[in-house]
Design a protein around this motif. Sequence first.
Motif, PDB file in Angstrom:
ATOM      1  N   ASP A 241       0.868  -1.188   0.000  1.00 39.45           N
ATOM      2  CA  ASP A 241       0.000   0.000   0.000  1.00 39.45           C
ATOM      3  C   ASP A 241       0.903   1.236   0.000  1.00 39.45           C
ATOM      4  O   ASP A 241       1.702   1.412   0.928  1.00 39.45           O
ATOM      5  N   ILE A 242       0.788   2.048  -1.008  1.00 43.04           N
ATOM      6  CA  ILE A 242       1.706   3.200  -1.132  1.00 43.04           C
ATOM      7  C   ILE A 242       1.554   4.164   0.045  1.00 43.04           C
ATOM      8  O   ILE A 242       2.532   4.826   0.431  1.00 43.04           O
TER       9      ILE A 242
ATOM     10  N   ASN B 178      -5.546  13.391 -10.664  1.00 41.52           N
ATOM     11  CA  ASN B 178      -6.167  13.884 -11.897  1.00 41.52           C
ATOM     12  C   ASN B 178      -5.807  15.364 -12.023  1.00 41.52           C
ATOM     13  O   ASN B 178      -5.206  15.947 -11.124  1.00 41.52           O
TER      14      ASN B 178
ATOM     15  N   GLY C  66      -9.763  11.977  -5.476  1.00 42.21           N
ATOM     16  CA  GLY C  66     -10.510  11.039  -6.324  1.00 42.21           C
ATOM     17  C   GLY C  66     -10.591   9.701  -5.620  1.00 42.21           C
ATOM     18  O   GLY C  66     -10.652   9.664  -4.384  1.00 42.21           O
ATOM     19  N   GLY C  67     -10.514   8.602  -6.405  1.00 36.74           N
ATOM     20  CA  GLY C  67     -10.573   7.273  -5.791  1.00 36.74           C
ATOM     21  C   GLY C  67      -9.182   6.674  -5.730  1.00 36.74           C
ATOM     22  O   GLY C  67      -8.188   7.405  -5.606  1.00 36.74           O
ATOM     23  N   GLY C  68      -9.107   5.369  -5.835  1.00 44.52           N
ATOM     24  CA  GLY C  68      -7.830   4.652  -5.958  1.00 44.52           C
ATOM     25  C   GLY C  68      -6.715   5.195  -5.069  1.00 44.52           C
ATOM     26  O   GLY C  68      -6.914   5.508  -3.889  1.00 44.52           O
ATOM     27  N   VAL C  69      -5.540   5.333  -5.678  1.00 42.60           N
ATOM     28  CA  VAL C  69      -4.367   5.849  -4.948  1.00 42.60           C
ATOM     29  C   VAL C  69      -4.654   7.246  -4.394  1.00 42.60           C
ATOM     30  O   VAL C  69      -4.370   7.561  -3.246  1.00 42.60           O
ATOM     31  N   ASP C  70      -5.271   8.071  -5.238  1.00 38.09           N
ATOM     32  CA  ASP C  70      -5.574   9.474  -4.877  1.00 38.09           C
ATOM     33  C   ASP C  70      -6.415   9.514  -3.599  1.00 38.09           C
ATOM     34  O   ASP C  70      -6.095  10.222  -2.639  1.00 38.09           O
TER      35      ASP C  70
ATOM     36  N   ALA D  18       1.478   2.200  -9.758  1.00 41.70           N
ATOM     37  CA  ALA D  18       1.441   1.909 -11.206  1.00 41.70           C
ATOM     38  C   ALA D  18       0.521   2.941 -11.863  1.00 41.70           C
ATOM     39  O   ALA D  18      -0.677   2.715 -12.072  1.00 41.70           O
TER      40      ALA D  18
ATOM     41  N   SER E 267      -1.736   5.281 -13.997  1.00 41.16           N
ATOM     42  CA  SER E 267      -2.696   5.124 -15.115  1.00 41.16           C
ATOM     43  C   SER E 267      -3.239   3.712 -15.309  1.00 41.16           C
ATOM     44  O   SER E 267      -4.051   3.501 -16.225  1.00 41.16           O
ATOM     45  N   THR E 268      -2.839   2.754 -14.478  1.00 40.89           N
ATOM     46  CA  THR E 268      -3.274   1.357 -14.718  1.00 40.89           C
ATOM     47  C   THR E 268      -4.565   1.006 -13.992  1.00 40.89           C
ATOM     48  O   THR E 268      -5.025  -0.140 -14.058  1.00 40.89           O
ATOM     49  N   GLY E 269      -5.161   1.957 -13.313  1.00 38.77           N
ATOM     50  CA  GLY E 269      -6.443   1.691 -12.632  1.00 38.77           C
ATOM     51  C   GLY E 269      -7.569   2.346 -13.413  1.00 38.77           C
ATOM     52  O   GLY E 269      -7.855   1.981 -14.561  1.00 38.77           O
ATOM     53  N   SER E 270      -8.160   3.401 -12.824  1.00 42.88           N
ATOM     54  CA  SER E 270      -9.285   4.095 -13.506  1.00 42.88           C
ATOM     55  C   SER E 270      -8.931   4.533 -14.920  1.00 42.88           C
ATOM     56  O   SER E 270      -9.771   4.595 -15.800  1.00 42.88           O
ATOM     57  N   TYR E 271      -7.649   4.868 -15.130  1.00 42.46           N
ATOM     58  CA  TYR E 271      -7.264   5.404 -16.450  1.00 42.46           C
ATOM     59  C   TYR E 271      -7.015   4.321 -17.488  1.00 42.46           C
ATOM     60  O   TYR E 271      -6.707   4.616 -18.644  1.00 42.46           O
TER      61      TYR E 271
ATOM     62  N   PHE F  73      -0.259  -2.908  -5.971  1.00 47.18           N
ATOM     63  CA  PHE F  73      -1.360  -3.139  -5.014  1.00 47.18           C
ATOM     64  C   PHE F  73      -1.806  -4.588  -4.979  1.00 47.18           C
ATOM     65  O   PHE F  73      -2.455  -5.006  -4.039  1.00 47.18           O
TER      66      PHE F  73
END
Length: 180
Positions: A16-17, A30, A36-40, A121, A123-127, A160
């Motif tokens: 977990d970062i 973003n 936002g979600g995810g890492v953010d 990683a 851009s490898t999630g929502s993006y 993750f």
Amino acid sequence: MKIKIGSSILELVQGDITQQDTDAIVNAANRTLLGGGGVDGAIHRTAGPELLAECRTLGGCDTGDAVITRGYKLKARYVIHTVGPVYRGPSPNAERLLKSAYQRSMEVAMAKGIRSVAFPAISTGSYGYPLKDASYVALLTIIDFLWNYSEIKLVRFVLFNQRALEAFETSLKRLNPAES
Ligand code: APR
């Protein structure tokens, strides 16, 4: 998995970062920098509201660029916010922007005298950027940077889940056959 590049170390870990104790952690943000979600979402939750308050003063961040804030309640002293491309299919532009997000994050870290950085990683999630391609671009960019600049002594990719870790390990073996 860990490799030496000159006097620097590049390592891949699953985790977990928000829990990393490197000088800086990188946020997959973003362009608004307003969370936002995810890492953010995880970074803002752990850092606390002061992080958003500082982000509000920055006026956003272009795709492929990076900005730095304090880390507040995080273990890491700094957060480097970068914006990766939204993936819409294979394109030189998407690859260029993803490379730039890593490159600019390292430049911002080096300018601040940061010695250790943890990346997710980007851009490898929502993006939607495929892990196989994104991991190759990410590692190629960081390896090139570390060969040219030795000031940053540790770059840690914090993946993750097992699938992401394996994608990065496969790309690293492709880029660094000696380690395979
Ligand atoms: N630690 C490490 N990696 C994580 C964590 C975490 N706590 N949470 C998620 N990840 C992984 C995801 O599994 C994915 O592999 O980070 C990678 C990036 O996923 P996202 O966070 O969705 O980031 P990205 O694909 O760059 O999309 C950015 O999502 O959260 C919003 O505000 C953000 O709009 C922006 C967009």
